[in-house]
Design a protein around this motif. Structure first.
Motif, PDB file in Angstrom:
ATOM      1  N   ASP A   1       0.746  -1.044  -0.014  1.00 64.78           N
ATOM      2  CA  ASP A   1      -0.176   0.157  -0.038  1.00 64.78           C
ATOM      3  C   ASP A   1       0.707   1.226  -0.087  1.00 64.78           C
ATOM      4  OD1 ASP A   1      -1.658   2.025   0.522  1.00 64.78           O
ATOM      5  OD2 ASP A   1      -2.971   1.324   2.037  1.00 64.78           O
ATOM      6  N   PRO A   2       0.748   2.073  -1.059  1.00 64.18           N
ATOM      7  CA  PRO A   2       1.705   3.085  -0.959  1.00 64.18           C
ATOM      8  C   PRO A   2       1.238   4.235   0.128  1.00 64.18           C
ATOM      9  CG  PRO A   2       0.542   2.928  -3.164  1.00 64.18           C
ATOM     10  CD  PRO A   2       0.077   1.751  -2.288  1.00 64.18           C
ATOM     11  N   ALA A   3       0.069   4.024   0.661  1.00 61.15           N
ATOM     12  CA  ALA A   3      -0.158   5.203   1.822  1.00 61.15           C
ATOM     13  C   ALA A   3       0.814   4.787   3.108  1.00 61.15           C
ATOM     14  CB  ALA A   3      -1.617   4.909   2.182  1.00 61.15           C
ATOM     15  N   LEU A   4       1.429   3.661   3.099  1.00 62.49           N
ATOM     16  CA  LEU A   4       2.277   3.275   4.293  1.00 62.49           C
ATOM     17  C   LEU A   4       3.391   4.209   4.379  1.00 62.49           C
ATOM     18  CD1 LEU A   4       2.526  -0.506   4.018  1.00 62.49           C
ATOM     19  CD2 LEU A   4       1.573   0.698   5.752  1.00 62.49           C
ATOM     20  N   PHE A   5       3.844   4.858   3.340  1.00 61.20           N
ATOM     21  CA  PHE A   5       4.989   5.688   3.330  1.00 61.20           C
ATOM     22  C   PHE A   5       4.850   7.182   3.030  1.00 61.20           C
ATOM     23  CE2 PHE A   5       5.571   1.777   1.001  1.00 61.20           C
ATOM     24  CZ  PHE A   5       6.320   1.180   1.910  1.00 61.20           C
ATOM     25  N   PRO A   6       5.025   7.948   4.465  1.00 59.95           N
ATOM     26  CA  PRO A   6       4.585   9.334   4.447  1.00 59.95           C
ATOM     27  C   PRO A   6       5.648  10.320   3.610  1.00 59.95           C
ATOM     28  CG  PRO A   6       5.667   8.650   6.482  1.00 59.95           C
ATOM     29  CD  PRO A   6       5.391   7.199   5.457  1.00 59.95           C
ATOM     30  N   ARG A   7       6.360   9.722   3.118  1.00 61.67           N
ATOM     31  CA  ARG A   7       7.329  10.513   2.404  1.00 61.67           C
ATOM     32  C   ARG A   7       7.412  10.307   0.812  1.00 61.67           C
ATOM     33  NH1 ARG A   7      13.269  11.385   4.662  1.00 61.67           N
ATOM     34  NH2 ARG A   7      13.290  13.039   2.941  1.00 61.67           N
ATOM     35  N   LEU A   8       6.421   9.371   0.548  1.00 64.31           N
ATOM     36  CA  LEU A   8       6.366   8.958  -0.770  1.00 64.31           C
ATOM     37  C   LEU A   8       6.049  10.118  -1.772  1.00 64.31           C
ATOM     38  CD1 LEU A   8       6.676   6.085  -2.046  1.00 64.31           C
ATOM     39  CD2 LEU A   8       4.310   5.990  -2.430  1.00 64.31           C
ATOM     40  N   GLU A   9       6.687  10.140  -3.160  1.00 63.05           N
ATOM     41  CA  GLU A   9       6.666  11.092  -3.800  1.00 63.05           C
ATOM     42  C   GLU A   9       6.083  10.709  -5.132  1.00 63.05           C
ATOM     43  OE1 GLU A   9      10.748  12.719  -4.850  1.00 63.05           O
ATOM     44  OE2 GLU A   9      10.941  13.174  -2.934  1.00 63.05           O
ATOM     45  N   ALA A  10       6.480   9.383  -5.413  1.00 67.63           N
ATOM     46  CA  ALA A  10       5.824   8.744  -6.874  1.00 67.63           C
ATOM     47  C   ALA A  10       5.800   7.503  -6.549  1.00 67.63           C
ATOM     48  CB  ALA A  10       6.505   9.288  -7.815  1.00 67.63           C
ATOM     49  N   ALA A  11       4.951   6.771  -7.688  1.00 69.64           N
ATOM     50  CA  ALA A  11       4.879   5.339  -7.632  1.00 69.64           C
ATOM     51  C   ALA A  11       4.833   4.877  -9.181  1.00 69.64           C
ATOM     52  CB  ALA A  11       4.034   4.668  -6.880  1.00 69.64           C
ATOM     53  N   ALA A  12       5.403   3.628  -9.505  1.00 64.01           N
ATOM     54  CA  ALA A  12       5.277   3.274 -10.781  1.00 64.01           C
ATOM     55  C   ALA A  12       5.033   1.671 -10.705  1.00 64.01           C
ATOM     56  CB  ALA A  12       6.308   3.719 -11.879  1.00 64.01           C
ATOM     57  N   ASP A  13       4.248   1.194 -11.858  1.00 67.12           N
ATOM     58  CA  ASP A  13       3.895  -0.254 -11.785  1.00 67.12           C
ATOM     59  C   ASP A  13       4.227  -0.809 -13.376  1.00 67.12           C
ATOM     60  OD1 ASP A  13       2.853  -3.001 -11.687  1.00 67.12           O
ATOM     61  OD2 ASP A  13       1.225  -2.156 -10.396  1.00 67.12           O
ATOM     62  N   VAL A  14       5.034  -2.008 -13.506  1.00 67.46           N
ATOM     63  CA  VAL A  14       5.408  -2.393 -14.771  1.00 67.46           C
ATOM     64  C   VAL A  14       4.172  -3.074 -15.356  1.00 67.46           C
ATOM     65  CG1 VAL A  14       7.855  -2.395 -14.096  1.00 67.46           C
ATOM     66  CG2 VAL A  14       6.657  -4.486 -14.017  1.00 67.46           C
ATOM     67  N   VAL A  15       3.172  -3.389 -14.639  1.00 73.73           N
ATOM     68  CA  VAL A  15       2.202  -4.307 -14.937  1.00 73.73           C
ATOM     69  C   VAL A  15       1.407  -3.154 -15.997  1.00 73.73           C
ATOM     70  CG1 VAL A  15      -0.106  -5.428 -14.414  1.00 73.73           C
ATOM     71  CG2 VAL A  15       2.059  -5.764 -13.138  1.00 73.73           C
ATOM     72  N   TYR A  16       0.774  -3.727 -16.972  1.00 72.91           N
ATOM     73  CA  TYR A  16       0.008  -2.812 -18.147  1.00 72.91           C
ATOM     74  C   TYR A  16      -1.325  -3.596 -18.392  1.00 72.91           C
ATOM     75  CZ  TYR A  16       2.178  -6.429 -21.214  1.00 72.91           C
ATOM     76  OH  TYR A  16       2.525  -7.460 -22.059  1.00 72.91           O
ATOM     77  N   ASN A  17      -1.765  -4.706 -17.734  1.00 72.33           N
ATOM     78  CA  ASN A  17      -3.181  -5.212 -17.767  1.00 72.33           C
ATOM     79  C   ASN A  17      -3.369  -5.766 -16.349  1.00 72.33           C
ATOM     80  OD1 ASN A  17      -5.424  -6.415 -18.449  1.00 72.33           O
ATOM     81  ND2 ASN A  17      -4.408  -8.378 -19.490  1.00 72.33           N
ATOM     82  N   PRO A  18      -4.085  -4.855 -15.947  1.00 76.71           N
ATOM     83  CA  PRO A  18      -5.142  -3.717 -16.395  1.00 76.71           C
ATOM     84  C   PRO A  18      -4.153  -2.409 -16.602  1.00 76.71           C
ATOM     85  CG  PRO A  18      -5.485  -3.881 -14.106  1.00 76.71           C
ATOM     86  CD  PRO A  18      -4.561  -5.104 -14.214  1.00 76.71           C
ATOM     87  N   LEU A  19      -4.927  -1.457 -17.301  1.00 80.08           N
ATOM     88  CA  LEU A  19      -3.974  -0.243 -17.877  1.00 80.08           C
ATOM     89  C   LEU A  19      -3.571   0.335 -16.454  1.00 80.08           C
ATOM     90  CD1 LEU A  19      -6.447   0.585 -20.578  1.00 80.08           C
ATOM     91  CD2 LEU A  19      -4.128   0.010 -20.836  1.00 80.08           C
ATOM     92  N   GLN A  20      -4.466   0.541 -15.614  1.00 81.53           N
ATOM     93  CA  GLN A  20      -4.054   1.174 -14.166  1.00 81.53           C
ATOM     94  C   GLN A  20      -4.307   0.293 -12.892  1.00 81.53           C
ATOM     95  OE1 GLN A  20      -4.488   5.785 -14.268  1.00 81.53           O
ATOM     96  NE2 GLN A  20      -6.574   4.864 -14.644  1.00 81.53           N
ATOM     97  N   THR A  21      -3.410  -0.389 -12.461  1.00 80.94           N
ATOM     98  CA  THR A  21      -3.280  -1.468 -11.469  1.00 80.94           C
ATOM     99  C   THR A  21      -4.004  -0.864 -10.157  1.00 80.94           C
ATOM    100  OG1 THR A  21      -1.215  -0.946 -10.607  1.00 80.94           O
ATOM    101  CG2 THR A  21      -1.436  -2.806 -12.246  1.00 80.94           C
ATOM    102  N   ALA A  22      -4.425  -1.715  -9.213  1.00 82.69           N
ATOM    103  CA  ALA A  22      -4.812  -1.171  -7.846  1.00 82.69           C
ATOM    104  C   ALA A  22      -3.965  -0.240  -7.285  1.00 82.69           C
ATOM    105  CB  ALA A  22      -5.285  -2.299  -7.139  1.00 82.69           C
ATOM    106  N   PHE A  23      -2.423  -0.754  -7.494  1.00 83.32           N
ATOM    107  CA  PHE A  23      -1.532   0.085  -6.846  1.00 83.32           C
ATOM    108  C   PHE A  23      -1.246   1.303  -7.290  1.00 83.32           C
ATOM    109  CE2 PHE A  23       3.268   0.619  -7.404  1.00 83.32           C
ATOM    110  CZ  PHE A  23       3.556   0.682  -6.026  1.00 83.32           C
ATOM    111  N   VAL A  24      -1.384   1.603  -8.806  1.00 82.39           N
ATOM    112  CA  VAL A  24      -1.445   2.788  -9.329  1.00 82.39           C
ATOM    113  C   VAL A  24      -2.543   3.789  -9.070  1.00 82.39           C
ATOM    114  CG1 VAL A  24      -1.748   4.368 -11.658  1.00 82.39           C
ATOM    115  CG2 VAL A  24      -0.095   2.152 -11.376  1.00 82.39           C
ATOM    116  N   LEU A  25      -3.843   3.170  -8.933  1.00 80.29           N
ATOM    117  CA  LEU A  25      -4.878   4.289  -8.655  1.00 80.29           C
ATOM    118  C   LEU A  25      -4.926   4.376  -7.288  1.00 80.29           C
ATOM    119  CD1 LEU A  25      -7.673   2.013 -10.276  1.00 80.29           C
ATOM    120  CD2 LEU A  25      -6.925   4.343 -11.070  1.00 80.29           C
ATOM    121  N   ARG A  26      -4.213   3.585  -6.232  1.00 77.22           N
ATOM    122  CA  ARG A  26      -4.031   3.806  -4.916  1.00 77.22           C
ATOM    123  C   ARG A  26      -3.222   4.975  -4.922  1.00 77.22           C
ATOM    124  NH1 ARG A  26      -5.896   4.190  -0.201  1.00 77.22           N
ATOM    125  NH2 ARG A  26      -4.551   3.596   1.435  1.00 77.22           N
ATOM    126  N   ALA A  27      -2.026   4.911  -5.608  1.00 79.30           N
ATOM    127  CA  ALA A  27      -1.142   6.223  -5.611  1.00 79.30           C
ATOM    128  C   ALA A  27      -1.801   7.456  -5.924  1.00 79.30           C
ATOM    129  CB  ALA A  27       0.239   5.920  -6.144  1.00 79.30           C
TER     130      ALA A  27
END
Ligand SMILES: Nc1ncnc2c1ncn2[C@@H]1O[C@H](COP(=O)(O)OP(=O)(O)O)[C@@H](O)[C@H]1O
Ligand SMILES: O=C(O)C1=C[C@@H](OP(=O)(O)O)[C@@H](O)[C@H](O)C1
Ligand SMILES: [Mg+2]
Length: 417
Positions: free
Chosen positions: A183-209
């Motif tokens: 969960d990207p929300a675990l990291f208070p200093r997080l600036e950005a996230a990327a996922d190499v998965v492209y199916n789905p176009l936006q993963t749960a991880f990308v949408l969360r960020a």
């Protein structure tokens, strides 16, 4: 003749986008060549190809079969591109260029940052090499076992200082669309996230960020960008960088779902059927899919079992539909009442609100719209939801044909395609 062959080798290539991408970038024919592990060495010994891409599970296995390996590919320990020059095989890693492009495009900086990479496979090594080359302050690898100097997920979650988070695991990839590697929300200093998965176009991880307000990107642009560098090596000449954007936009418009939301009786089914033909998309009506799944219509389910039971079934059916791409999806008017439905539909879809005035809404055959006061009440409750969840809003206040044309135009404009 055979040495003119171009293509991709891997074990299972059924869903690959590479043929479409390469054939949009260059004028060679690009084959998907499935090889069983024991076929790999003889295939290379025969050298009956001009150039290849290599994917899972052969990116490391091809190394000893080559005459020469580009220093960067050697450092990473993985090859995704092989060029045959007069019988001499040279291996390259253009995934590196793909990740570099993706991060650059989204303004994601690695220099001086604490970079956490989920996964320890080939793409993880590629990302780690890039992070080191960009001068990352620290590169943290995370794996389930925690072997070989990697952190376990448990320990990784304690690192409060992570600034960039990269997912290279298949968690969240079709059909595991609800999967969230971390969960990207675990990291208070997080600036950005990327996922190499492209199916789905936006993963749960990308949408969360994205929901956290951070720059975040899925893997499709990386896929196109690595293919562009590979095509340059295949052709022996540079291609313009703009090609990446052009192919990416087209691919997105082709793969993405066009999702219609609106009040019951607003025209989602009618307008959607027509817009699907214009967009060349498969038309899917969630109410029809519910009828096929449950053996009863939504109206029957609501009358016999109540609305709550219907919402359960609706969510289950939407979860399956949302995993696939290339569709125009007409939802039922109440799909917006559950956030999980909209979260799933967003993974592969652009959400369009086709607004129709309350007094014009059709009510026949709709148990929830039977008396006007009840309909008005729902309108008041739901109107903010349609607005909140839509990427685009348009009016269905003229003909059905006009509304369908507005859907088509808005959808293409969204992708700049
Ligand atoms: N722009 C329009 N002009 C005239 N009738 C329309 C228009 N849009 C929708 N309708 C009619 O409204 C009714 C409800 O449409 P439907 O597509 O079933 O809505 P929904 O799927 O949103 O509940 C249909 O009879 C349809 O023909
Ligand atoms: O608004 C709703 O709660 C509903 C809308 C209907 O679909 P339409 O919006 O296509 O009429 C159908 O899913 C069901 O009767 C419930
Ligand atoms: Mg409908």
């Amino acid at each position: 003749m055979e040495t003119q062959r171009y293509g991709l080798i891997g074990e299972h290539l059924g869903h690959s986008f590479s043929k479409s991408i390469h054939e949009q970038l260059a004028d060679y024919t690009y084959d998907l060549i499935e090889l069983a592990p024991q076929q790999l060495a003889p295939f290379f010994a025969g050298r009956q190809f001009a150039a290849l891409n290599v994917t899972i599970p052969y990116k490391e296995a091809v190394l000893p079969l080559l005459d020469e390996v580009d220093p960067r590919a050697a450092e990473i320990g993985a090859v995704n591109t092989v060029v045959n020059r007069g019988g001499k095989l040279t291996g390259y890693n253009t995934d590196y260029d793909g990740v570099d492009y993706l991060l650059h495009r989204h303004g994601i900086l690695l220099g001086g940052r604490v970079v956490m990479i989920l996964g320890t496979g080939g793409t993880s090594k590629t990302c780690a090499a890039l992070a080191r080359a960009k001068g990352a302050k620290e590169v943290l690898l995370v794996s389930r076992s925690g072997k070989g100097g990697a952190l376990t997920y448990h320990d990784a979650a304690m690192r409060r200082d992570v600034q960039v988070l990269l997912n290279t695991t298949p968690c969240g990839m079709y059909p595991d669309n609800d999967g969230l590697p971390m969960d990207p929300a675990l990291f208070p200093r997080l600036e950005a996230a990327a996922d190499v998965v492209y199916n789905p176009l936006q993963t749960a991880f990308v949408l969360r960020a994205l929901d956290l307000g951070l720059p975040a990107a899925g893997g499709l642009e990386m896929l196109v960008a690595q293919a562009k560098t590979a095509a340059e090596l295949f052709l022996g000449r540079p291609l313009p960088d703009e090609e990446i954007g052009r192919v990416h936009r087209r691919l997105q418009a082709e793969r993405a779902n066009c999702v219609l939301i609106a009040m019951p009786g607003a025209g989602k089914t009618t307008v959607g059927g027509r817009a699907a033909r214009m967009l060349g998309k498969t038309f899917v009506d969630t109410d029809d899919e519910i009828t096929a799944y449950a053996g009863r219509t939504p109206a029957q389910i609501i009358e016999q079992d109540g609305e709550a039971a219907f919402r359960e079934i609706e969510s289950r059916v939407i979860a399956e539909i949302a995993k696939k791409g290339g569709q125009l999806i007409a939802t039922g008017g109440g799909a917006v009442t559950r956030a999980e439905n909209m979260r799933r539909l967003r993974q592969n879809g652009v959400i369009l609100f086709i607004d129709r005035e309350l007094s014009l809404l059709a009510t026949s055959g709709r148990p929830l719209s039977r008396d006007f006061e009840a309909l008005r009440q729902r309108y008041i409750e739901r109107y903010p939801l349609y607005n909140r969840y839509c990427d685009l809003k348009l009016d269905n206040d003229e003909t059905i044909e006009t509304a369908a044309r507005r859907v088509e135009e808005a959808f293409y404009a969204y992708f700049g395609a």
